[in-house]
Design a protein around this motif. Structure first.
Motif, PDB file in Angstrom:
ATOM      1  N   ASN A   2      -2.667  42.970  -2.662  1.00  0.00           N
ATOM      2  CA  ASN A   2      -1.646  42.545  -4.018  1.00  0.00           C
ATOM      3  C   ASN A   2      -1.888  40.975  -4.083  1.00  0.00           C
ATOM      4  O   ASN A   2      -1.875  40.036  -3.443  1.00  0.00           O
ATOM      5  CB  ASN A   2      -0.316  42.526  -3.540  1.00  0.00           C
ATOM      6  CG  ASN A   2       0.865  42.428  -4.455  1.00  0.00           C
ATOM      7  OD1 ASN A   2       0.647  41.506  -5.265  1.00  0.00           O
ATOM      8  ND2 ASN A   2       1.595  43.370  -4.667  1.00  0.00           N
ATOM      9  N   ARG A   4      -0.833  39.146  -6.544  1.00  0.00           N
ATOM     10  CA  ARG A   4       0.335  38.158  -6.600  1.00  0.00           C
ATOM     11  C   ARG A   4       0.794  37.727  -5.415  1.00  0.00           C
ATOM     12  O   ARG A   4       1.156  36.457  -5.256  1.00  0.00           O
ATOM     13  CB  ARG A   4       1.448  39.269  -7.188  1.00  0.00           C
ATOM     14  CG  ARG A   4       1.344  39.528  -8.721  1.00  0.00           C
ATOM     15  CD  ARG A   4       2.503  40.420  -9.269  1.00  0.00           C
ATOM     16  NE  ARG A   4       3.625  39.465  -9.290  1.00  0.00           N
ATOM     17  CZ  ARG A   4       4.811  39.606  -9.479  1.00  0.00           C
ATOM     18  NH1 ARG A   4       4.951  41.006  -9.930  1.00  0.00           N
ATOM     19  NH2 ARG A   4       5.646  38.760  -9.736  1.00  0.00           N
ATOM     20  N   ARG A   5       0.767  38.524  -4.214  1.00  0.00           N
ATOM     21  CA  ARG A   5       1.151  37.677  -3.061  1.00  0.00           C
ATOM     22  C   ARG A   5       0.072  36.641  -2.510  1.00  0.00           C
ATOM     23  O   ARG A   5       0.357  35.785  -2.232  1.00  0.00           O
ATOM     24  CB  ARG A   5       1.137  39.106  -1.951  1.00  0.00           C
ATOM     25  CG  ARG A   5       2.396  39.710  -2.079  1.00  0.00           C
ATOM     26  CD  ARG A   5       2.664  40.684  -1.097  1.00  0.00           C
ATOM     27  NE  ARG A   5       1.906  41.713  -0.728  1.00  0.00           N
ATOM     28  CZ  ARG A   5       2.030  42.901  -0.964  1.00  0.00           C
ATOM     29  NH1 ARG A   5       3.074  43.426  -1.685  1.00  0.00           N
ATOM     30  NH2 ARG A   5       1.181  43.661  -0.568  1.00  0.00           N
TER      31      ARG A   5
END
Length: 364
Positions: A2, A4-5
């Motif tokens: 991910n 975004r993480r």
């Protein structure tokens, strides 16, 4: 994965680095200082080596020959001697790196084509030996003729204390200082920080020790370790590389102890400023690199600009190199090298006093 993480963690790390003033200063200051300092300091061409002249001929021809050698820029005349023996004594005390001895019958030797001038060099420094090769190519006729491609037969180069010109002779004694600087500063730089990170500071706060007693107690074990390292390096250097020990073994250990205590005091000062072991490591590297590059261990000290030499004079490694090479390789005593002894003692006193004043027996 991910992204975004991942990006969130990246932002968190950047904000943490930005809030850490020491890390931010290291990111910006270290590259700038290293570039300016080492860019000016690192010079493979020997220049302005300290020299003395003993001109026993005192003729216009001999003076012209000395001026021709000085004009090369390799040496800078710092003193005048009456006899060649005085030049040897200056070499042993480390006052000069090159001695120019002109015999009384210089003009006759020059006319006969015999060796007419002797260049005495400190063989404990490989850079000085390279400089002697440049000096030996100087024509002595007092004319502006071109420099010969090989050494002039009229200039005799004598390498004192290292006639075989082995690089190990000059490198191994210096490695004692390099290893002691790296280990001693690193050990004590993390001493106080490690107590905080491991939660032992509460125990130290509860003890009746005052600040000075705690600092001395932190230094003494590492001083013993440093002397053990000195013994190991000396034994291996003498056994494996056949490095001579012309001076007193006791003086060697005293010189090593002076460097050890100076580095430990510096490490304690770093430890009182660093907030983590990682910061302590960063500061240690900041001290270690100049100790290698501008102390005279790798590059000619005399060829550095004056501001760089002023910085190098503050480093304990610079003075230890003068001590250890003088004692081991030239047979000098500590009393003959007293300026370097005084510099190390003064450095230790300033660093230890500052570290004691900065240390507080509290958690914040």
């Amino acid at each position: 994965m991910n992204l975004r993480r991942v990006w969130a963690v990246v932002l968190k790390e950047l904000r943490q680095i930005r809030r850490d003033r020491i890390s931010m200063s290291m990111i910006v200051v270290i590259p700038v200082i290293d570039l300016l300092l080492f860019g000016y300091a690192i010079n493979f061409n020997p220049r302005n080596l300290a020299a003395a002249v003993a001109d026993q001929a005192m003729t216009s021809t001999s003076r012209a020959a000395v001026m021709d050698i000085t004009a090369t820029g390799v040496i800078r005349t710092h003193a005048v001697a009456d006899t060649p023996q005085e030049l040897v004594d200056m070499l042993r005390r480390g006052e000069i790196s090159v001695g120019i001895a002109v015999p009384p019958d210089f003009d006759r030797r020059l006319a006969d084509g015999r060796p007419a001038l002797q260049v005495m060099v400190d063989g404990t420094d490989t850079v000085v030996q390279a400089a002697a090769n440049q000096i030996a190519q100087t024509p002595l006729e007092g004319t502006s003729g071109t420099r010969p491609a090989r050494a002039s037969p009229q200039i005799e180069v004598v390498s004192f204390y290292n006639p075989e010109r082995r690089s190990a002779v000059s490198i191994v004694p210096g490695l004692i200082g390099i290893i002691l600087t790296m280990t001693m500063v690193m050990f004590t730089a993390m001493a106080i920080v490690r107590e905080r990170e491991h939660g032992n500071m509460e125990l130290l706060i509860a003890t009746p020790l005052d600040r000075s007693e705690l600092m001395v107690a932190k230094v003494l074990p590492y001083a013993a370790i440093g002397l053990m390292q000195t013994t190991l390096i000396l034994a291996l250097g003498i056994w494996m590389f056949n490095v001579p020990l012309l001076g007193s073994l006791l003086h060697v250990y005293v010189a090593a102890l002076l460097l050890i205590v100076a580095n430990l005091a510096l490490g304690l000062l770093i430890s009182t400023r660093a907030q983590s072991q990682f910061q302590a490591m960063q500061m240690t590297i900041f001290v270690f690199l100049p100790s290698i590059l501008i102390s005279g261990f790798m590059f000619p000290f005399a060829g550095m600009p004056d501001p760089v030499q002023w910085v190098a004079e503050v480093l304990p490694m610079t003075h230890f190199l003068r001590l250890i090479r003088g004692i081991m390789l030239r047979g000098a005593s500590l009393w003959e090298l007293w300026p370097s002894v005084a510099a190390l003692v003064g450095f230790t006193a300033v660093m230890m006093t500052t570290a004691i004043l900065r240390f507080r027996k509290r958690l914040d």
